[in-house]
Design an enzyme around this catalytic site. Sequence first.
Site, mmCIF file in Angstrom:
data_model
loop_
_atom_site.group_PDB
_atom_site.id
_atom_site.type_symbol
_atom_site.label_atom_id
_atom_site.label_comp_id
_atom_site.label_asym_id
_atom_site.label_seq_id
_atom_site.Cartn_x
_atom_site.Cartn_y
_atom_site.Cartn_z
ATOM 1 N N GLU A 109 -5.311 -8.563 -4.156
ATOM 2 C CA GLU A 109 -6.753 -8.701 -3.886
ATOM 3 C C GLU A 109 -7.558 -9.308 -5.035
ATOM 4 O O GLU A 109 -8.572 -8.757 -5.446
ATOM 5 C CB GLU A 109 -7.320 -7.329 -3.482
ATOM 6 C CG GLU A 109 -6.598 -6.740 -2.279
ATOM 7 C CD GLU A 109 -7.064 -5.329 -1.911
ATOM 8 O OE1 GLU A 109 -7.967 -4.803 -2.564
ATOM 9 O OE2 GLU A 109 -6.496 -4.777 -0.951
ATOM 10 N N GLU B 161 0.280 -5.108 5.589
ATOM 11 C CA GLU B 161 -0.477 -3.852 5.777
ATOM 12 C C GLU B 161 -1.106 -3.856 7.163
ATOM 13 O O GLU B 161 -2.315 -3.729 7.327
ATOM 14 C CB GLU B 161 -1.566 -3.712 4.705
ATOM 15 C CG GLU B 161 -1.033 -3.754 3.285
ATOM 16 C CD GLU B 161 -2.088 -3.519 2.209
ATOM 17 O OE1 GLU B 161 -3.196 -3.050 2.535
ATOM 18 O OE2 GLU B 161 -1.796 -3.809 1.037
#
Length: 370
Positions: A156, A262
């Site tokens: 991220e 995810e």
Amino acid sequence: MFIAGMAMIAVSTTSCSQKVDAEPTLKEAFKDDFLMGIAINADQASGRDSIGNAIAAKHFNSIVAENVMKCEKIHPQENEYFWDDADAFVKFGEENGMFIIGHCLVWHSQCAPWFLVNENGEEVDAETLKQRMRDHIYTIVGRYKGRVKGWDVVNEAIMEDGSYRDSGFYRILGEEFIPLAFQYAHEADPDAELYYNDYSMNEPAKRDAIIKMVNGMKQRGLRVDGIGMQGHMGIDYPDLGDFEKSIVAFADSTGCNVMITEWDMSSLPTVTQSANVSDTVAARESLNPYVDGLPADAAKAWNDRMAQVMDMFVKHSDKISRVTVWGMSDGDSWRNDWPVVGRTDYPLLFDRNHEMKPFLGKYLENVNKQ
Ligand code: 9MR
């Protein structure tokens, strides 16, 4: 109990009686497509959650640590590591012959409080942060060398508009913190696969920036094996056409494997993080409408869309090497608390009773036909 639904599928789809007891598994159903992965928590890895532990062993051939390898958990103080949960996670994966993924080495969130600052609470200088990153990565990757097969090295770091996130790592080291993390991880275990992982990967500006960043590293001779598309979805987002474009672009423009890392899909009304959602009881209730169970129409919409997404993954299985779901059963999911705390969501492949969701039936039917 979670196998009851599977037995029914086998009964209803085959005329061959000896196949009735053959319970197809997700890892078999997708064995020609990609690894089927699951994020497990400490209770599932250790067996304290015996049902979750059994489902992971039965249906999945890859695991990732949902939380136990995050910096604040595994390296809470500069000279202190906590290994018990991570060791149990790796042991469980090895005992079940799974492809084990470590998550994650460098992430602005859940970073231990000491990591970026000196004793006065000021951000450390570049050399100090490099040394801390090197120690952290060498120690963790080194401990599991040859056992953890792939690492989410950086998580991220890029925003939806394609800019770099203004994290402590970025402020102190600039863009270079990402290549440095990959370099250290490769030095610690030259055989491990190394991944860049992020969310909102359907966003075009983010997609382009990540391709540029990954190709920049590859041009410098750094090892990057995979791009992880997290895949936190909702009933009306992302646009699947945009998501598909990113699958293709990441694979074709970088030569990396794409991994869905995810995956989950909220069944609840979509809200943005910034929405003022808790003004009134009525507002709160309207955002949390299914506390007593998912009604049939909402369940159908969710199952239909999940099948559509899974079909897209299968269609691109030449590019996608792994599909990992983010949690075991609905009650375990972080989505119950995000972006609104305390909702009852239904985002995963197994419900609160550990029954498999219906959309998977058609893939399992194929196993019995093989
Ligand atoms: O699912 C994880 C949840 O249990 C943790 O409280 C949270 C903070 O560590 O992280 C969740 O997992 C995140 C993952 O590590 C990175 N991508 C976003 C995931 C959801 O927040």
